[in-house]
Design a protein around this motif. Structure first.
Motif, short mmCIF file in Angstrom:
data_model
loop_
_atom_site.label_atom_id
_atom_site.label_comp_id
_atom_site.label_asym_id
_atom_site.label_seq_id
_atom_site.Cartn_x
_atom_site.Cartn_y
_atom_site.Cartn_z
N LEU A 5 -12.06 -11.19 -0.11
CA LEU A 5 -10.61 -11.06 -0.09
C LEU A 5 -10.22 -9.96 0.89
CD1 LEU A 5 -7.75 -11.60 -1.16
CD2 LEU A 5 -8.27 -10.13 -3.11
N THR A 6 -9.65 -10.34 2.03
CA THR A 6 -9.16 -9.33 2.97
C THR A 6 -7.77 -8.89 2.53
OG1 THR A 6 -8.00 -10.80 4.53
CG2 THR A 6 -10.39 -10.55 4.81
N GLY A 7 -7.49 -7.61 2.70
CA GLY A 7 -6.19 -7.10 2.23
C GLY A 7 -6.11 -6.99 0.73
N GLY A 8 -7.24 -6.85 0.09
CA GLY A 8 -7.28 -6.82 -1.38
C GLY A 8 -6.75 -5.55 -2.00
N CYS A 9 -6.43 -4.55 -1.17
CA CYS A 9 -5.81 -3.32 -1.69
C CYS A 9 -4.30 -3.32 -1.47
CB CYS A 9 -6.41 -2.08 -1.00
SG CYS A 9 -8.16 -1.83 -1.36
N GLY A 10 -3.76 -4.43 -0.98
CA GLY A 10 -2.35 -4.51 -0.66
C GLY A 10 -1.46 -4.84 -1.84
N TYR A 11 -0.20 -5.04 -1.56
CA TYR A 11 0.82 -5.32 -2.57
C TYR A 11 0.43 -6.53 -3.43
CZ TYR A 11 5.42 -6.93 -4.32
OH TYR A 11 6.47 -7.37 -5.10
N ILE A 12 0.14 -7.64 -2.80
CA ILE A 12 -0.29 -8.83 -3.52
C ILE A 12 -1.78 -8.77 -3.81
CG2 ILE A 12 -0.51 -11.35 -3.40
CD1 ILE A 12 1.99 -11.23 -1.50
N GLY A 13 -2.53 -8.27 -2.85
CA GLY A 13 -3.99 -8.25 -2.98
C GLY A 13 -4.49 -7.48 -4.19
N THR A 14 -3.83 -6.38 -4.53
CA THR A 14 -4.27 -5.59 -5.69
C THR A 14 -4.18 -6.40 -6.97
OG1 THR A 14 -3.62 -3.49 -4.66
CG2 THR A 14 -3.80 -3.51 -7.05
N TRP A 34 -4.77 1.77 4.78
CA TRP A 34 -3.70 2.60 5.30
C TRP A 34 -2.69 2.93 4.20
CZ3 TRP A 34 -2.94 -0.81 10.25
CH2 TRP A 34 -3.81 -0.35 11.25
N PHE A 35 -2.61 2.07 3.19
CA PHE A 35 -1.64 2.26 2.11
C PHE A 35 -2.31 2.69 0.81
CE2 PHE A 35 -0.07 -0.83 5.14
CZ PHE A 35 1.19 -0.33 5.45
N ARG A 173 5.62 -2.37 -2.96
CA ARG A 173 6.42 -2.45 -1.74
C ARG A 173 7.89 -2.44 -2.11
NH1 ARG A 173 4.89 -6.80 2.71
NH2 ARG A 173 6.78 -5.85 3.58
N LEU A 174 8.61 -1.47 -1.56
CA LEU A 174 10.04 -1.36 -1.81
C LEU A 174 10.85 -1.73 -0.57
CD1 LEU A 174 10.13 1.92 -3.94
CD2 LEU A 174 10.46 -0.43 -4.73
N ASP A 175 10.19 -2.41 0.38
CA ASP A 175 10.89 -2.91 1.57
C ASP A 175 11.09 -4.42 1.49
OD1 ASP A 175 8.23 -3.55 1.81
OD2 ASP A 175 7.92 -2.58 3.75
N LEU A 176 10.93 -4.99 0.31
CA LEU A 176 11.17 -6.41 0.07
C LEU A 176 12.46 -6.54 -0.74
CD1 LEU A 176 7.49 -7.34 -0.86
CD2 LEU A 176 8.66 -7.80 1.31
N GLY A 300 5.52 6.03 0.58
CA GLY A 300 4.31 5.22 0.63
C GLY A 300 4.51 3.77 0.26
N TYR A 301 5.65 3.44 -0.30
CA TYR A 301 5.93 2.06 -0.69
C TYR A 301 6.76 1.30 0.35
CZ TYR A 301 4.38 3.73 -5.27
OH TYR A 301 3.65 4.26 -6.31
N TYR A 302 6.93 1.92 1.52
CA TYR A 302 7.65 1.28 2.62
C TYR A 302 6.72 1.15 3.82
CZ TYR A 302 11.87 2.45 -0.06
OH TYR A 302 12.83 2.57 -1.04
N ASN A 303 6.37 -0.07 4.19
CA ASN A 303 5.37 -0.29 5.25
C ASN A 303 5.70 0.45 6.54
OD1 ASN A 303 4.03 -1.92 3.46
ND2 ASN A 303 3.99 -3.72 4.80
#
Length: 314
Positions: A5-14, A34-35, A173-176, A300-303
């Motif tokens: 799973l690439t991006g598994g530490c991301g918003y959806i990935g986690t 990075w996040f 993520r608070l930029d959605l 940190g919640y804004y890309n």
């Protein structure tokens, strides 16, 4: 099943990683972090901090399925460094699918974006309509799709075009749109709506995860491109829904973002998937997380804010 799973530490990935672990799968997460990393230790989880452009650092031996989420996400972040966006979103995707084919991996699930449609006046935007991407992010996703689809005779490929996701994640993520407007109401008592009349499709976090789990289970039974969005609603109407739960004033300002489209996901529904959540749930998720102290309005919640701080790293 063993899953990369690439991006598994991301918003959806986690959240997806945790769901896959709950189902008993063995997961290797590759993420540049990075996040940050909000994943807990688990016997069936291996987490590798790596740049997906460095294909030699991506382990694929024994992997059954690749779920590729890692990308430079959203328009303003993509515009920040065009070269980085194209390298990560397109070139790295090409390297990944070629290595997956070379290793005999059976399935490759790719997270594209519903934003590839750009501006559409059709009442129902289906997967067979021509794409009109506007930004580097939109364009890179479109080209990524075409690169990956050129290999579909060699690997079972599913390309998902998600709507805007809402709901809580430890890597928030608070930029959605839904998340952002709800947080504005909670912290400021005021919601700023840019334009407001643009119609956008939305999908709740739990349903987004459900889509990936659905295709993982289907395996080779379904291939191709699938929209994943179930609530087409204007930004202004999202703000109005938020004020049904949080007392806030709505302020409308001009917007230079013309993207507007209504996503049709009948093709996905035809494979047997049924959504269970919606925008209302997403609003309540953010409110609950905020009220219980799990969530604060942090940079940190804004890309874009994070990427600007990390410019020296890429």
């Amino acid at each position: 099943m063993k899953i990369l799973l690439t991006g598994g530490c991301g918003y959806i990935g986690t959240n997806l990683t945790n769901s896959l672990l709950d189902l008993g799968h063995k997961i290797t997460v590759v993420d540049i972090m990075w996040f940050g990393n909000y994943l807990n230790l688990h016997n069936n989880l291996s987490v590798i901090q790596a740049d997906i452009r460095d294909i030699d650092k991506i382990p694929m031996d024994g992997v059954d399925t690749v779920i590729h989420l890692a990308n430079i996400a959203n328009d303003p972040t993509g515009d920040l460094n065009s070269k980085l966006t194209w390298e990560v979103n397109v070139l790295a995707s090409k390297f990944l699918v070629e290595k997956a084919i070379d290793r005999g991996i059976e399935q490759f699930i790719f997270a594209s974006s519903g934003s590839v449609y750009g501006i559409k006046e059709e009442p129902q935007v289906t997967e067979d309509l021509p794409l009109m991407p506007i930004s580097d992010y939109n364009k890179s996703k479109m080209i990524s799709e075409r690169v990956l689809l050129s290999y579909q005779d060699k690997i079972n490929l599913q390309v998902i075009r998600p709507a805007t996701v809402c709901g809580y994640s430890p890597r928030m993520r608070l930029d959605l749109s839904v998340n952002m407007l709800t947080m504005q109401a909670l912290t400021n008592g005021r919601i700023t709506v840019f334009g407001g009349q643009q119609t956008r499709p939305n999908i709740h976090m739990n349903d987004m995860i459900g889509v990936y789990l659905h295709f993982l289970k289907l395996g080779s039974k379904e291939q191709g491109i699938y929209n994943a969005g179930f609530e087409n609603i204007s930004i202004l109407d999202i703000a109005k829904k938020v004020t049904e739960h949080v007392s806030a004033k709505i302020e409308i300002t001009e917007s230079n973002d013309p993207r507007s489209y209504r996503q049709n996901s009948d093709k996905l529904l035809g494979t047997g998937f049924s959504p269970e959540y919606g925008i209302e749930n997403g609003i309540k998720d953010v409110i609950e997380a905020y009220n219980t102290g799990k969530l604060k309005d942090e940079n940190g919640y804004y890309n874009l804010r994070v990427m600007k701080q990390l410019e020296d790293l890429y």
